[in-house]
Design a protein around this motif. Structure first.
Motif, mmCIF file in Angstrom:
data_model
loop_
_atom_site.group_PDB
_atom_site.id
_atom_site.type_symbol
_atom_site.label_atom_id
_atom_site.label_comp_id
_atom_site.label_asym_id
_atom_site.label_seq_id
_atom_site.Cartn_x
_atom_site.Cartn_y
_atom_site.Cartn_z
ATOM 1 N N ILE A 224 0.817 -1.202 0.000
ATOM 2 C CA ILE A 224 0.000 0.000 0.000
ATOM 3 C C ILE A 224 0.860 1.266 0.000
ATOM 4 N N ILE B 258 4.199 5.114 9.734
ATOM 5 C CA ILE B 258 3.814 5.640 11.035
ATOM 6 C C ILE B 258 5.023 5.663 11.959
ATOM 7 N N PRO B 259 5.348 6.814 12.511
ATOM 8 C CA PRO B 259 6.488 6.841 13.430
ATOM 9 C C PRO B 259 6.093 6.324 14.809
ATOM 10 N N ILE B 260 6.717 5.221 15.223
ATOM 11 C CA ILE B 260 6.459 4.693 16.566
ATOM 12 C C ILE B 260 7.802 4.599 17.276
ATOM 13 N N LEU C 245 -0.861 -3.745 4.952
ATOM 14 C CA LEU C 245 -2.209 -4.113 5.366
ATOM 15 C C LEU C 245 -2.463 -5.602 5.251
ATOM 16 N N PHE D 172 -4.223 -6.938 8.270
ATOM 17 C CA PHE D 172 -5.546 -6.327 8.199
ATOM 18 C C PHE D 172 -6.469 -7.093 7.246
ATOM 19 N N PHE D 173 -5.964 -7.348 6.036
ATOM 20 C CA PHE D 173 -6.817 -8.018 5.055
ATOM 21 C C PHE D 173 -7.022 -9.488 5.389
ATOM 22 N N LEU E 160 -9.776 -9.512 7.793
ATOM 23 C CA LEU E 160 -11.058 -9.265 7.118
ATOM 24 C C LEU E 160 -11.490 -10.458 6.281
ATOM 25 N N ILE F 169 2.370 -2.774 17.406
ATOM 26 C CA ILE F 169 1.524 -1.628 17.761
ATOM 27 C C ILE F 169 0.717 -1.175 16.544
ATOM 28 N N LYS F 170 1.423 -1.067 15.412
ATOM 29 C CA LYS F 170 0.757 -0.649 14.175
ATOM 30 C C LYS F 170 -0.368 -1.618 13.801
ATOM 31 N N GLY G 84 -3.425 -1.327 15.954
ATOM 32 C CA GLY G 84 -4.216 -0.168 15.524
ATOM 33 C C GLY G 84 -5.066 -0.513 14.325
ATOM 34 N N LEU G 85 -4.442 -1.214 13.370
ATOM 35 C CA LEU G 85 -5.176 -1.588 12.164
ATOM 36 C C LEU G 85 -6.262 -2.614 12.452
ATOM 37 N N ILE H 244 -9.296 -0.858 13.185
ATOM 38 C CA ILE H 244 -9.939 -0.373 11.956
ATOM 39 C C ILE H 244 -10.703 -1.514 11.277
ATOM 40 N N LEU I 211 -13.853 -2.003 13.039
ATOM 41 C CA LEU I 211 -14.795 -0.933 12.707
ATOM 42 C C LEU I 211 -15.417 -1.170 11.336
ATOM 43 N N LEU I 212 -14.535 -1.499 10.375
ATOM 44 C CA LEU I 212 -14.988 -1.676 8.993
ATOM 45 C C LEU I 212 -15.990 -2.803 8.877
#
Lengths: 207, 265
Positions: free
Chosen positions: A25, A34-36, A45, A48-49, A52, A168-169, A172-173, A176, A179-180
């Protein structure tokens, strides 16, 4: 495994494409890093996918389509992160993460099929379990791989510490994703599609 | 980039390796990956390296393309070697680098591991360099055919892979469109705390999902309209055949394996 219908086959294929896009992506959205803790973590992702895929397609079809994604990458189509492909990806120490996506889809799908109603807490906890499965398998593979065929000795703890910014990232995802899935359940085309007949998607959504 | 995706890493030439049946190549490479772990001395490693290099030459692919496929792993190979230099403590000390003693065993072991890694990657990348993804998909369907007995949907797996090969470039273009559309609306992803930035992916993902699912449904409808009803009784446009050349390849590879067992200790 039960027979896969045409629409399920197409959904599975589309999830392969989504995984391929999710892995890279940052190619389209280079700003998505993302700075962590001082480290710039490039967004991928894939976890994430795969979560899903489990949530939407159920354990069997979800895991099956992620398995197909892995195969597409292994046969040389650059669908993995950083446009990588080929068998050697599995010999690399991050290969476990790739393999774990299949399990992630299965586990999240399995849990989703046990739900009677979807609420934000339940879908979030499923997604978090998915991320933890991902890292548990991935980091263990990394640890085993480094200590055996790569012959680099590291401790199990060190392997985990290196992955914390990514964890951590992905957590967070995962939120999401949770939520999605709630938004999609009530809005998206599943109601009109044939996939509605599948047991995973028949459940009424109470919000 | 969409172009490079459709063909993968495939480089077309008129070599014998290209003309081999994809199944032959898969089987040989699979065996090679297993048997490379049996090599345990300089001679056996050299023998396998000879086989790998000979096959690479036989593909008639320019070195430039082969090297390009290896670029992402050079770092790993060199890193493994260097780490071995410092970590392994076997044999007599040869010399010192800034106070670190370098043992002879370390050089040998580091070299052996790096070479094994290099050969694995070289041979597996030859597969993808000489075979198109669609050929490999067909080969996978054919090789996994016995799994149908345990109700594993082999045909669906292969078809799913083929469909995705067709749609990955399309969806990538779609993603590009979405990124431009959101940028023109002035969506800002570059600032803010982690939470906001992660949240910013939602306006990118929702349109992507909508268009992806729409495509899936349209495709399913189109397939059913054309009478697709699963793998039963379906014929193929591209038939795979094992020819003389393939038997020759198997024969020479068995010679390689016999040689390996004669040379190892």
């Amino acid at each position: 495994m039960k027979k896969i219908s045409t629409i399920e086959l197409c959904y599975g294929a589309i999830f392969i494409c989504l995984m391929a896009i999710g892995a890279n992506i940052t190619y389209w959205f280079p700003f998505l890093s993302i700075p962590i803790g001082g480290v710039s973590v490039p967004l991928s992702l894939q976890t994430f996918f795969s979560i899903l895929a489990g949530l939407m397609l159920g354990k069997q079809l979800g895991a099956f389509s992620i398995f197909a994604y892995t195969l597409v990458g292994l046969i040389g189509v650059p669908v993995f992160a950083q446009m990588q492909s080929g068998l050697f990806v599995l010999f690399n120490y991050t290969g476990g993460f790739l393999l774990s996506f299949i399990l992630v889809a299965y586990v999240t799908g399995f849990l989703m099929e046990r739900l009677t109603t979807i609420t934000l807490p339940s879908s979030t906890s499923i997604a978090i379990i998915g991320v933890l499965t991902n890292y548990l398998v991935g980091v263990t593979y990394m640890y085993v791989g480094m200590n055996t065929w790569l012959n680099l000795e590291i401790t199990y703890l060190a392997a985990w510490l290196g992955m914390i910014p990514f964890l951590i990232k992905d957590l967070g995802l995962a939120f999401i994703a949770a939520l999605l899935i709630i938004k999609m359940y009530s809005r998206l085309s599943f109601k009109t599609s044939h996939i509605n007949s599948q047991n995973t998607l028949q459940k009424s959504v109470k919000r | 980039m969409a172009n490079s995706l459709i063909i993968g890493q495939y480089v077309p030439t008129d070599s014998l390796v290209h003309r081999l049946d994809p199944r032959t190549k898969i089987i040989i490479i699979f065996l090679f990956v297993i048997f490379i772990f049996f090599a345990n001395n300089a001679l056996s490693y050299g023998w396998l390296a000879l086989f790998a290099v000979a096959s690479a030459v036989a593909t008639k692919i320019k070195l430039k393309f082969i090297a390009r496929g290896l670029t992402p792993v050079w770092f790993l190979i060199i890193f493994t070697f260097i780490l071995h230099l410092f970590v392994t403590r076997e044999g007599p000390v040869l010399f010192e680098i800034i106070g670190f003693p370098i043992y002879s065993g370390a050089i040998i072991q580091g070299f052996a591991i790096s070479l094994r890694f290099f050969l694995l990657i070289l041979v597996t990348s030859l597969m993808t360099l000489t075979t198109t993804p669609i050929e490999i998909t067909d080969a996978i369907e054919s090789l996994l055919h016995p799994l149908k007995k345990i109700k594993f949907p082999v045909h669906e797996l292969a078809l799913m892979m083929s469909i995705s090969l067709r749609f990955i470039p399309t969806l990538m273009q779609e993603t590009e469109k979405i990124s431009k559309a959101q940028a023109s609306r002035g969506v800002d992803f570059k600032t803010g705390p982690i939470k906001d930035r992660i949240h910013a992916v939602v306006p990118l993902l929702v349109p992507l999902f909508v268009s992806a699912f729409k495509r899936a449904e349209e495709l399913a409808m189109a397939m059913e309209a054309r009478g697709y009803q699963g793998g039963e009784g379906r014929t193929k446009l591209r038939e795979l055949t094992i020819a003389k050349l393939d038997w020759l390849a198997f024969l020479s590879f068995s010679c390689v394996l016999i040689g390996l067992f004669l040379l190892r200790q």
